[in-house]
Design an enzyme around this catalytic site. Structure first.
Site, mmCIF file in Angstrom:
data_model
loop_
_atom_site.group_PDB
_atom_site.id
_atom_site.type_symbol
_atom_site.label_atom_id
_atom_site.label_comp_id
_atom_site.label_asym_id
_atom_site.label_seq_id
_atom_site.Cartn_x
_atom_site.Cartn_y
_atom_site.Cartn_z
ATOM 1 N N ASP A 371 0.859 -1.195 0.000
ATOM 2 C CA ASP A 371 0.000 0.000 0.000
ATOM 3 C C ASP A 371 0.891 1.240 0.000
ATOM 4 O O ASP A 371 2.111 1.138 0.177
ATOM 5 C CB ASP A 371 -0.868 -0.061 1.274
ATOM 6 N N GLU A 374 2.738 5.029 -3.876
ATOM 7 C CA GLU A 374 2.736 6.019 -4.982
ATOM 8 C C GLU A 374 4.083 6.734 -5.092
ATOM 9 O O GLU A 374 4.459 7.036 -6.217
ATOM 10 C CB GLU A 374 1.596 7.021 -4.769
ATOM 11 N N ASP A 445 -8.854 3.548 -2.660
ATOM 12 C CA ASP A 445 -9.926 3.920 -1.739
ATOM 13 C C ASP A 445 -11.163 4.470 -2.438
ATOM 14 O O ASP A 445 -11.372 5.670 -2.529
ATOM 15 C CB ASP A 445 -9.402 4.940 -0.729
HETATM 16 O O1 MIG Z 1 -3.833 6.013 4.545
HETATM 17 O O2 MIG Z 1 -3.740 0.804 5.697
HETATM 18 O O3 MIG Z 1 -5.945 2.120 0.290
HETATM 19 O O4 MIG Z 1 -6.953 -0.093 1.661
HETATM 20 O O5 MIG Z 1 -7.001 0.046 4.470
HETATM 21 C C1 MIG Z 1 -4.662 4.900 4.431
HETATM 22 C C2 MIG Z 1 -4.913 1.538 5.811
HETATM 23 C C3 MIG Z 1 -3.809 3.688 4.269
HETATM 24 C C4 MIG Z 1 -5.014 2.958 2.312
HETATM 25 C C5 MIG Z 1 -5.474 1.751 1.566
HETATM 26 C C6 MIG Z 1 -6.519 1.040 2.350
HETATM 27 C C7 MIG Z 1 -5.983 0.658 3.711
HETATM 28 C C8 MIG Z 1 -5.492 1.903 4.445
HETATM 29 N N1 MIG Z 1 -4.484 2.583 3.619
#
Ligand code: MIG
Length: 729
Positions: A371, A374, A445
């Site tokens: 996650d 980016e 998201d």
């Molecule tokens: O700033 O890890 O897209 O699926 O549950 C949020 C917490 C960070 C973004 C992800 C989401 C995940 C969440 N993450």
């Protein structure tokens, strides 16, 4: 060929690279396409005095660059709109790109499909998008310029059913104006990089997409089990997870994976486990595995800046982080102030491959969900000049490698699986065009909105058309609160979505299949059971996708490019050549219009046959979702599984969509179109579903056909030596 300062390299029958100077693509290594030698079609390229390039095919103009005074772009400075009301003059400023490729729009019907995950309709004409991997958790819609991924590939359909594709091989921030600025032309604009693009020719989207796919390289092939149901929530505790798995074992809820979000870590330090959160992670994961449910844990790139934390110390010791002014660059993410691993260095990737390897072994974890890659950061974006020292003694700056950061992260992570002869089980949020070689992906998201349910389908179809087959959205919506009807419709609409995961945000309403009443639970479960039935069919489609680039989850125009009626259908999906799904995606609706392309179709679960090339009104109450199967199709299925262990599968059921009366099956569009008596033989793929052995020829092919009322199965390749039984249903 050379025209003034422009060059055109004809790479093969389908691909021409047009450039002044080539971009440096060494960081994402495209496949080396060389001339076919015997080009059947020699593209007919002409260049005008002003440098305009025209490409004809079969005597028709397929593609044209555009030059004219209009292409000197002016911005409207919309931020002055209030000032204008006050009587101020809006200042028109010119937009200056270093590279600007202007492409002729032939008429108002030019349709533009592509650019991956954008939250838009299939046809993205009239909007502008920017390739710059971004994490913005507000409501995504068609005016959102940048989402998490940068996939610079699109295809255009225009006058008289002509098609072409463009791949723009640059990792720098790039704008794609698809006719928002002007009806006469679209443009691609970058402030950095070179005038350089691949023009991809072909008679059909299928031909273009497969040519593009040969350029970016083969997608990862994930385990069979990955096609099962994934359940997630930010963040499951041990009790939540136990309750979930109890539903699986006690009430037969189909379930293959549970995901653990950031709270399992100690203070969000990556590669750690918090014992106060889950007492004995390794033992717990094993317990779940015995019940058929594998564990996937999240990992972020940011590493907490903290002396004494092993990963931080190791990275600093080995110059393994991004720097600014010769100091580690710090920004805040979940763990607080953090450094950003420099995955562009081989030693750093090897380090994370090892860490991942140790981690999955130690904790019995089956998959890694990456996650925030980016990379996302809480205190503003990383400056353009943050430095990533590469292996090639060359320093890469953030503006060049931003869109590639995720690719290099997942490259390191996926290697850990490969070293164990396991298929990578890796999921990413951010990606570049070539990242599909390493990982599955989800689209970030979304929110619990009908609009986001609707947008899921074109998003996944578009991802599939660019080689990202194992893609999905958060079923039920991530942000905001879902509701009973929305959740049920979402699960139904995504029944064939290759990567199926229900996931929701912190503090949002619970949205597990059993979160509402018993009836809602039964309905959701039933949709999952339908999915599990189709998994053997999907697995063959997946293998075929990986080998050839054919999307598993495609828009109708992919299979029926000659049919004008299908070009803007956003809410029907082709799952392979023979299955068409037409779910309800609007609140309160109980029936919908379904357009059936040519051929004849059977409504799955009924005996009703429909002639194609017309529309029907189809009833779909909350319990139902409309799946149409092409007459004559043969579909391999599974019976009554609630988790997917290929070693436990001995029997494949065979569903045949019977040809009825005079209505003849249409087999034109099929890859295996040697229908006997109008039945379309199915070439079924099978292997161990887990390891990389299939790459060494250890797999099986069966040809399933239906002749004179009887099932016939021939083993056409016997590398794995499976002994599957096949039974007609
Ligand atoms: O700033 O890890 O897209 O699926 O549950 C949020 C917490 C960070 C973004 C992800 C989401 C995940 C969440 N993450």
């Amino acid at each position: 060929m050379k025209f003034g300062c422009k060059n055109a390299d004809i790479l093969n029958n389908n691909i021409i690279r047009i450039y002044e100077k080539k971009n440096d693509t060494s960081l994402f290594m495209l496949n080396n396409i060389t001339k076919d030698g015997e080009s059947k079609i020699i593209p007919d390229i002409t260049v005008d005095q002003d440098g305009t390039i025209t490409v004809n095919r079969n005597k028709k103009t397929v593609f044209k660059e555009f030059f004219g005074s209009e292409t000197r772009l002016k911005s409207r400075n919309t931020e002055f709109s209030i000032a204008i009301k006050e009587g101020h003059n809006a200042v028109e400023s010119e937009i200056n790109y270093k590279v600007q490729v202007n492409i002729r729009l032939f008429d108002l019907n030019d349709r533009i499909y592509g650019l991956g995950d954008k939250a838009a309709h299939l046809n993205r004409r009239g909007y502008i998008y920017t390739s710059w991997n971004s994490d913005e958790p507000t409501q995504h819609n068609e005016t959102y310029r940048s989402l998490y991924k940068s996939i610079n590939f699109f295809i255009v359909n225009h006058s008289d059913n002509l098609w072409y594709g463009i791949f723009y091989p640059s990792s720098y921030r790039t704008d794609f104006d698809f006719g928002k600025y002007s009806d006469k032309f679209m443009y691609i604009g970058s402030k950095k990089g070179e005038y350089d693009y691949f023009l991809i020719l072909g008679d059909t989207p299928r031909e273009i997409i497969s040519a593009y796919y040969s350029l970016i390289g083969k997608s990862v092939f994930m385990p069979f089990k990955f096609l099962g149901n994934h359940q997630s929530r930010w963040s499951y505790s041990e009790e939540d997870a136990r309750a979930l798995v109890k539903h699986h074992t006690d009430d037969g809820l189909p379930l293959d994976y549970i995901h653990f979000d950031i709270d399992y870590m100690k203070g969000y330090r990556v590669y750690t486990v918090d014992k106060d959160y889950i007492r004995d992670f390794a033992g717990f994961a094993l317990e779940l595995k015995r019940a058929g449910v594998d564990t996937i844990t999240i990992i972020d790139p940011g590493v907490k800046e903290e002396q004494g934390y092993e990963i931080y110390d190791d990275l600093i010791k080995n110059d393994g982080v991004a720097t600014l002014d010769n100091k580690p660059y710090i920004n805040e993410v979940w763990a607080g102030d953090s450094v950003f691993p420099n995955y562009f260095k081989e030693s750093v990737r090897e380090y994370f491959t090892d860490k991942t390897s140790e981690f999955i072994d130690k904790y019995n974890v089956s998959g890694i969900w990456t996650d925030m890659n980016e990379p996302a950061s809480f205190n503003g974006p990383l400056p353009d000049d943050v430095e990533f020292a590469g292996d090639d003694q060359k320093t890469h700056y953030h503006d060049e490698v931003h869109n590639l950061y995720a690719e290099y992260m997942v490259k390191a992570v996926s290697e850990a699986f490969k070293n164990k002869n396991l298929r990578p089980t890796v999921i990413t949020r951010a990606a570049f065009a070539t990242t599909t070689r390493y990982t599955a992906s989800w689209n970030g998201d979304n929110q619990s909105l009908w609009d986001h349910l609707r947008t899921s389908l074109p998003q996944i179809m578009t991802m599939n058309m660019s080689g990202f087959f194992m893609n999905g959205v958060d079923v039920g919506g991530f942000g905001n609160d879902t509701n009973r009807e929305l959740l049920i419709r979402w699960a139904a609409a995504c029944l064939f979505m290759p990567y199926f995961r229900n996931h929701s945000g912190l503090n949002s309403k619970q949205q597990e299949p059993y979160a509402f009443d018993d009836e809602a639970y039964e309905i959701y479960k039933n949709f999952l059971k339908i999915r599990y039935r189709f998994v053997p069919y999907m697995y063959t489609l997946y293998k075929n996708a990986v080998e050839t680039g054919t999307p598993m989850f495609a828009p109708l125009f992919y299979w029926y490019p000659d049919d004008e009626n299908v070009k803007e259908i956003n809410d029907q999906v082709m799952v392979g050549p023979c299955v068409m799904h037409a779910p309800i995606v609007n609140q309160g609706e109980k029936q919908r219009i379904v357009y059936l392309p040519k051929g004849s179709w059977v409504l799955y679960g009924t005996d009703r046959h429909f002639a194609g090339k017309q529309s029907y009104i189809i009833e779909e109450d909350l319990h139902t979702t409309a799946i149409f199967i092409k007459e004559g199709a043969i579909i391999p299925m599974l019976e009554n599984k609630i988790s997917l262990d290929p070693a436990e599968i001995n029997e494949i059921l065979v569903y045949v969509a019977k040809v009825k009366g005079e209505i003849k099956a249409n087999t034109e569009a099929e890859p295996n179109a040697e229908a006997e008596e109008n039945y379309i033989p199915f070439d079924f793929y099978w292997d161990d579903g887990k390891t990389l052995d299939s790459e060494k020829g250890i797999y099986d092919n069966y040809r399933i056909s239906y002749e004179k009322g009887e099932l016939k199965v021939n083993k056409t390749y016997d590398g794995y030596k499976s002994k599957l039984k096949f039974r007609l249903i």
